[in-house]
Design a protein around this motif. Structure first.
Motif, mmCIF file in Angstrom:
data_model
loop_
_atom_site.group_PDB
_atom_site.id
_atom_site.type_symbol
_atom_site.label_atom_id
_atom_site.label_comp_id
_atom_site.label_asym_id
_atom_site.label_seq_id
_atom_site.Cartn_x
_atom_site.Cartn_y
_atom_site.Cartn_z
ATOM 1 N N LEU A 385 0.810 -1.217 0.000
ATOM 2 C CA LEU A 385 0.000 0.000 0.000
ATOM 3 C C LEU A 385 0.844 1.268 0.000
ATOM 4 O O LEU A 385 0.341 2.352 -0.331
ATOM 5 C CB LEU A 385 -0.915 0.010 1.228
ATOM 6 N N GLN A 388 1.102 4.199 -2.663
ATOM 7 C CA GLN A 388 0.041 5.188 -2.865
ATOM 8 C C GLN A 388 0.250 6.356 -1.902
ATOM 9 O O GLN A 388 0.388 6.177 -0.687
ATOM 10 C CB GLN A 388 -1.325 4.541 -2.621
ATOM 11 N N TYR A 391 -2.370 6.799 0.900
ATOM 12 C CA TYR A 391 -2.208 5.860 2.010
ATOM 13 C C TYR A 391 -1.108 6.330 2.952
ATOM 14 O O TYR A 391 -1.264 6.261 4.175
ATOM 15 C CB TYR A 391 -1.905 4.459 1.485
ATOM 16 N N THR A 419 -9.710 6.330 4.101
ATOM 17 C CA THR A 419 -8.662 6.135 3.097
ATOM 18 C C THR A 419 -7.976 4.785 3.274
ATOM 19 O O THR A 419 -7.722 4.061 2.303
ATOM 20 C CB THR A 419 -7.618 7.262 3.201
ATOM 21 N N SER A 423 -8.073 1.699 0.600
ATOM 22 C CA SER A 423 -6.773 1.229 0.099
ATOM 23 C C SER A 423 -6.682 -0.284 0.215
ATOM 24 O O SER A 423 -6.193 -0.960 -0.708
ATOM 25 C CB SER A 423 -5.624 1.883 0.879
#
Length: 771
Positions: A385, A388, A391, A419, A423
């Motif tokens: 993750l 991103q 994130y 969020t 994610s």
């Protein structure tokens, strides 16, 4: 002493013996006074050269020629007695000089004629090469002046700089590092440090020749000392000559600690040969005194050192046999997780636990979320993750927030939880849609490099698509619909407790009361236990599925879930199904786990190798500088847990390197062909000398050692060996002048360091590569 010759003009006719020419009248005993010139021309025209005395001319004829003549000079001052010119002859000195010049000229001419032809190498060859250099046919490979003119050859014979140039050519094939011409090929500061710590012995114990040399010659400092290859490696002595031979006096000349021999004056050993802890954490005391004596282990117990150790092909080092041969019988089940109380697999992908009740009360838009998920985000999930940016921002906001208790969370923190949730859902969605290519993309983003297919296979453990599909179908039944609409900008709220219909801006309805969802043409009606797929109808014929009475009618095969069938068995759990290793679904913790596939599991091994490095960095856009990401440390520490799944580091020690990286010792000590240490020892040549005690003759067990304490940190130099250091007396019993050899090079290497043999690039190689 009586003079050989009188030089008075009245007593001796001095003939100037250093001149090249002698008067032709010498054979008659009447040589002229003036003699011939340097070119051999006669200069005499008369018997004398008159001398003017006032107004008269006086005769100057020598007494040896009869004295002044009666006639006297002519009025014009010329001698009245003329003589014919002679034919001068060469003196004996001139003849010898001419003969010498001719001999030298002819000799040089013959030499030039020989060395200018095709056979010049055979003509000037000083002797046969050793077997190591026998393949060299061009003298220019070693001698820098070979392709120069004869004048350069003569200069090379008397110039020391050419000797160093020749040594540079040795480095074409022999890579000796950046300190090739320093003593022992090590840096000057390191050599100075070793010199300071060297044991100083009584100088009187050194041999007489060394004492004289030390007295008469000044020893240069380590910084200024330069050694060339030709000082100790002398070629052209035949195929059997040892190029590495060196006398003990040569060693003692430079060494601060000087002694007569190994038996007389050699410094005592210090902790030899144990300089660091072993790469494999194997406690000989606990195994010999405890584990091998246990009843269940007696059949697998070692019968001696040879059961676990064997010499390398060169007979130098003692190697540890393979895991399957010496360790597998007892430790394979531990690696595979048999009898393990906790989870047998490593938590890789999971649904993190969040406070769903508070999210419902705060109308958080996270969609459906498993109520009983409690675990935090795994390090592997964090890695996948972290590519991103949103994130990473959410992770920063939630750094000190307990996700299982969001009662006091701010709106910003609730937004960060949303969020985080999307994610995670997005990761499962993309994995289902793109498979391993999605993992490849995310890993490459964080590793900042491309992954080859083989590396991707090892890092993903070939994660099956079915495992991901079943997991997200069970944990997030409406994942596809939710993620698709959320990525279009819609807010998907959590279902309420009282099953109240929630309608979003686009008409998406989550109905818990009527169990009905409107999916355009595809309708699922659970009210009458009917599945209507529009134009697509499933006809099961005589096989009817009736869920009303919890009965499944499959024709002649009927399963009654009321517990009336005694033959019905519980399905295998995920980790039991993966008994041989691999991926499985853990529904209790909403986690996808990987169970090690025996010893040397490629998944764990690959991740420990990747995360032990220090080259990977976080996005410089966020921090502006390179640093080791947190997920990297977290993954390594989780896999490096000696009690975790796979138990790799229970035996494989970890060494802290000079930089931020670490090194996992996957194997025991191995011979390195390119690595040269000061001390060398051949085990195989000493096997015939062992008595009934075997290896313990030299390696005495230290019953007081606390071996495991040395592995509590990652510093390989803080340790206590299972064995006592060897004593010099053990070796000196045999290594004496009148017994086994005791020269320095018997046990020591001169060049120290890691040297690789280079392949010289020739013109033929360049031509072949261009074609």
């Amino acid at each position: 002493m009586a003079q050989i010759q009188h030089f008075s003009f009245r007593e001796s006719s001095y003939l100037r013996p250093t001149q090249k020419w002698v008067c032709g009248h010498l054979t008659e005993g009447k040589p002229c006074q003036i003699g011939p010139d340097n070119r051999g021309n006669c200069r005499a025209t008369s018997e004398c050269q008159p001398r003017r005395d006032g107004s008269r001319w006086q005769c100057t004829r020598s007494q040896l020629a009869g004295g002044p003549c009666k006639e006297g000079p002519l009025p014009d001052g010329k001698c009245c007695r003329t003589i014919p010119k002679c034919l001068p002859v060469r003196s004996w000195r001139a003849k010898r000089g001419a003969a010498t010049k001719w001999v030298v000229s002819v000799t040089i001419g013959l030499i030039l004629l020989c060395i200018a032809g095709d056979g010049r190498q055979q003509f000037i060859n000083p002797g046969s090469l050793t077997s190591q250099h026998a393949e060299l046919s061009n003298c220019g490979s070693c001698h820098s002046a070979f392709e120069s003119t004869p004048t350069e050859w003569l200069r090379a014979a008397f110039t020391k700089s050419m000797v160093k140039d020749d040594s540079q050519r040795c480095l074409t094939c022999h890579k000796m590092g950046s300190n090739a011409f320093k003593p022992h090929s090590i840096a000057a500061d390191t050599l100075t440090s070793l010199t300071k710590t060297a044991t100083v012995t009584d100088s009187s114990s050194a041999v007489l020749s060394v004492q004289i040399a030390k007295t008469l010659l000044k020893t240069p400092s380590e910084e200024s000392r330069v050694l060339v290859c030709g000082n100790h490696h002398s070629e052209h002595h035949g195929a059997g000559f040892d190029l590495t031979t060196m006398s003990d006096e040569s060693c003692n000349t430079c060494h601060k600690a000087q002694f007569a021999s190994f038996f007389e004056g050699h410094p005592a050993f210090v902790s030899y040969p144990y300089q660091r802890r072993t790469g494999i954490q194997f406690d000989h005391l606990s195994h010999l005194g405890k584990h091998f004596l246990a009843e269940q282990s007696k059949s697998h117990a070692s019968e001696g050192c040879g059961s676990c150790h064997e010499p390398d092909p060169a007979g130098q080092k003692m190697l540890v046999k393979s895991f399957d041969a010496v360790c597998g019988a007892c430790h394979s089940s531990q690696i595979e997780g048999e009898g393990r109380a906790g989870a047998k697999g490593i938590a890789v992908l999971n649904v993190p636990g969040i406070d769903v009740y508070t999210l419902q009360d705060r109308s958080a838009a996270v969609g459906e979320w498993p109520e009983f998920a409690e675990a935090p985000v795994t390090p592997f999930m964090d890695l996948l993750l972290s590519g991103q940016k949103n994130y990473r921002a959410a992770k920063t906001i939630l750094e000190n927030v307990d996700l299982m208790d969001l009662a006091d969370a701010t709106e910003e923190q609730i937004g960060a939880v949303e969020t985080l949730a999307w994610s995670v859902k997005g990761l499962f969605f993309d994995l289902r849609a793109n498979g391993l290519l999605e993992l490849k993309t995310r890993l490459e983003t964080n590793f900042e490099r491309e992954l080859v297919t083989d590396e991707l296979a090892r890092l993903t453990g070939l994660l099956p698509s079915g495992v991901v599909e079943v997991a997200h179908t069970k944990w997030f039944p409406n994942l596809v619909i939710e993620v698709s609409r959320q990525r279009k900008g819609e807010r998907i709220f959590m279902p309420s407790d009282n099953d109240v219909e929630n309608e979003d801006s686009d008409g998406l309805t989550s109905v818990n009361g009527s169990d009905e969802a409107d999916l355009s043409d595809d309708e699922i009606d659970l009210g009458d236990d009917e599945i209507d797929l529009g134009d697509d109808e499933i006809d099961l014929g005589d096989d009817e599925i009736d869920l009303g009475d919890d009965e499944i009618d499959l024709g002649d095969d009927e399963i009654d879930h009321n517990g009336n069938d005694p033959e019905l068995k519980e399905p295998s759990k995920g980790e039991d199904w993966a008994a041989a290793g691999g991926w499985y679904q853990d529904d209790d913790t909403f986690t996808l786990r990987y169970r090690p596939v025996g010893h040397g599991d490629i998944f764990i091994h690959s991740w420990l190798e990747v995360t032990s490095q220090s080259a990977v960095s976080v996005d410089s856009e966020d921090l502006g500088h390179k640093t080791k990401p947190q997920w990297m440390t977290d993954i390594f520490e989780e896999l490096a847990n000696a009690k975790g799944p796979g138990v790799c580091t229970k035996c494989h020690s970890i060494d802290q390197s000079d930089n931020e990286g670490v090194l996992v010792n996957w194997r025991g000590a191995q011979p390195h062909r390119s690595k040269h240490t000061f001390t060398t020892y051949s085990h195989e040549s000493h096997f015939s000398l062992l008595d009934e005690t075997g290896c313990v003759t030299c390696h005495t067990v230290n019953q007081e050692s606390e071996f495991s304490v040395g592995f509590e940190d990652r510093d390989p130099t803080t340790f206590m060996s299972n064995f006592k250091p060897m004593e010099q007396a053990v070796c000196a019993n045999c290594h004496q002048a009148k017994k086994a050899t005791d020269s320095c090079l018997t046990c020591h290497n001169y060049h120290v360091g890691e040297f690789t043999q280079a392949v010289p690039i020739t013109s033929e190689m360049l031509a072949a590569s261009s074609n």
